[in-house]
Design an enzyme around this catalytic site. Structure first.
Site, short mmCIF file in Angstrom:
data_model
loop_
_atom_site.label_atom_id
_atom_site.label_comp_id
_atom_site.label_asym_id
_atom_site.label_seq_id
_atom_site.Cartn_x
_atom_site.Cartn_y
_atom_site.Cartn_z
CB SER A 296 -0.93 0.00 1.21
OG SER A 296 -1.78 -1.12 1.19
CG HIS A 347 -2.57 3.92 3.31
ND1 HIS A 347 -3.93 3.67 3.32
CD2 HIS A 347 -1.97 2.72 3.15
CE1 HIS A 347 -4.13 2.38 3.17
NE2 HIS A 347 -2.96 1.78 3.07
#
Length: 512
Positions: A296, A347
């Site tokens: 991610s 993230h």
């Protein structure tokens, strides 16, 4: 006369480009129809200008509707939801019947976000129609044809303006192709295959949702990283927690990787991907104590690289992906703050890391040496700073499951002192919990501090009597010099969990 109307057609088109700030979006094969666009004040203004005559108003209306349908199908070419379509026809003569009924601005969708307007320019009404057009598209301009040159000059200027407009259109088209077809896609597919292969191997030897199994395979685990296993920041990028996690990340990598690799080229793409992944991993280490894995951070880095691209190619960015990309990034960030399981550190860190990596490597055929150098220093400085912050906070945790894994890891590594330090900190920072004393007792047992282990097992039982594991381990300790107490706690452990063969075996042994 045909030559004069053709001259007016190119003259008007050139004026809209140079004076009114419109961009060429499309030229018909015949060259007699041109689509222009300008976006301002969150509204799109699209002009379709064509040199064509109509005998009857119904022919004009049918042609209008066809062109509006065509323009609406080109929605990807235009920015924003609100769009005004202006259809301008430069003609030798007007339709013989009442065409003025078509002049009224119309809503062409139910929400009213798209409208259409008609302007039919002939020698008789040129001033009036151009004045209407000026007021509709930009009230700061005043389109006029005060003086029309001689026929030979009209021919020369028409040819010059035609070539000029065509040249600008080809230049824009070539720029688009060069930007989006710079590199060939190969590493995107390779990375997807590697992630799939690693997941298959991970599942073949255990469960990808088992935290301890993930740790064994190289997931991000803060105590291990603090002990020197920094390689986990990189290895965790290729591990995924469950099939759904893998599927979502690989789907994102397929689409984002392809466009990034085409824009930046393979070498820059790899640099951005791994820099963002490492940056996101270190950010996760600094902000999140949980065991973590996944691509991610690197994938959010690809978002960041596209945002950097948008700063340098605003027109192409908004023409192709801009609004949609910004919405997707915003939604993902919002989800990150509403769903506790999402690793926001990875993230947001990946997003920033990808943006900075794109600044360091920059776009093909572009250089900003000072900014690139500054971004390089910033990337290194932030990674060191986040890593240092993570090291200072790595031993603090409030999650009993995380505590169990940390202690188990240290015990497996025979780092008993570290395991005891972790539980000491947990006891100091929290109210008494039975499992905390139990974990510390296990570490003391392994270290050979039996008296301290005994004390902690007893404290754990005081706090929570139905704790068969504590009773069992206390029985093991007592068996050495206190047979009656050992039998008592072995019996309790067996009663509390009769199906456990280990508890049963110890109880039967001490009962003989």
């Amino acid at each position: 006369m045909f030559i004069t109307e053709k001259y007016k057609f190119y003259k008007l088109t050139n004026y809209l480009i140079e004076q009114a700030g419109f961009e060429i979006r499309y030229i018909t094969k015949s060259g007699e129809g041109i689509v222009l666009e300008k976006y301002e004040k969150r509204r799109n203004k699209v002009i379709f200008i064509q040199h064509q005559s109509f005998d009857w108003s119904n022919h004009l209306e049918k042609h209008m509707n066809r062109q509006i349908k065509f323009l609406m199908e080109q929605v990807r070419q235009f920015r924003g939801r609100k769009t005004d379509y202006h259809l301008v026809f430069v003609s030798d003569f007007a339709p013989v019947d009442n065409w003025q009924r078509l002049q009224e601005t119309r809503n062409i969708n139910e929400s009213g976000t798209k409208t259409s307007s008609l302007y039919y320019v002939t020698s008789e009404n040129i001033d009036e129609e151009l004045q209407r057009l000026s007021q509709s598209v930009d009230d700061t301009i005043d389109i006029r044809f005060t003086q029309v040159p001689s026929i030979p000059e009209q021919e020369q200027q028409s040819m010059y303006l035609h070539q000029k407009i065509e040249s600008e259109y080809r230049r824009k088209d070539q720029q688009f192709k060069e930007v989006f077809q710079y590199g060939k896609v190969k590493w995107t597919y390779t990375l997807i295959l590697v992630n799939l292969l690693v997941f298959f191997l991970l599942e073949s030897e255990g469960s990808s949702t088992d935290s301890m199994h993930l740790i064994e395979w190289g997931a991000k685990f803060n105590p291990a990283i603090a002990s020197g296993e920094w390689w986990r920041i990189g290895s965790s990028m290729f591990l995924h927690i469950g099939v759904f996690h893998l599927f979502m990340n690989m789907l994102a990598l397929f689409f984002l990787g392809e466009v990034n690799e085409r824009i930046y080229g393979s070498k820059r793409f790899l640099g951005i991907y791994f820099t963002a992944g490492i940056f996101g991993g270190v950010a996760s280490f600094a902000t999140n104590n949980a065991v973590a894995a996944g691509a991610s951070g690197a994938i959010f880095g690809l978002f960041g690289a596209l945002l950097f691209f948008g700063l340098h190619y605003k027109e192409l960015f908004f023409k192709t992906m801009g609004s949609s990309l910004l919405i997707i990034v915003a939604i993902n960030i919002a989800f990150g703050f509403t769903i506790p399981q999402i690793d926001n550190g990875a993230h947001l860190g990946g997003l920033l890391g990808g943006f900075l990596a794109a600044q360091v490597l920059h776009l093909p055929k572009k250089q900003e040496k000072l900014k690139q150098f500054t971004a390089s220093i910033l990337v290194v400085g932030l990674i060191i700073g986040m890593g240092s912050y993570g090291l200072m906070n790595v031993k603090s945790t409030e999650n009993p499951e995380e505590l169990a894994m940390i202690v188990q890891y240290y015990i497996d590594q025979e780092q008993y002192t570290q395991a005891i330090d972790v539980t000491d900190r947990f006891i100091e920072n929290n109210t008494d919990h039975h499992y905390t004393y139990f974990y510390r007792a296990i570490a003391y047992m392994q270290k050979g501090s039996t008296e301290r282990a005994e004390t902690d097992f007893q404290r754990a039982i005081e706090l929570h009597y139905d704790f068969p594991e504590a009773h069992y381990n206390l029985a093991v300790l007592y068996d050495r010099n206190n047979h009656s107490d050992a039998r008592k706690h072995a019996e309790i452990a067996h009663e509390q969990r009769p199906q456990n063969e280990q508890f049963k075996s110890l109880y039967e042994e001490l009962s003989q």
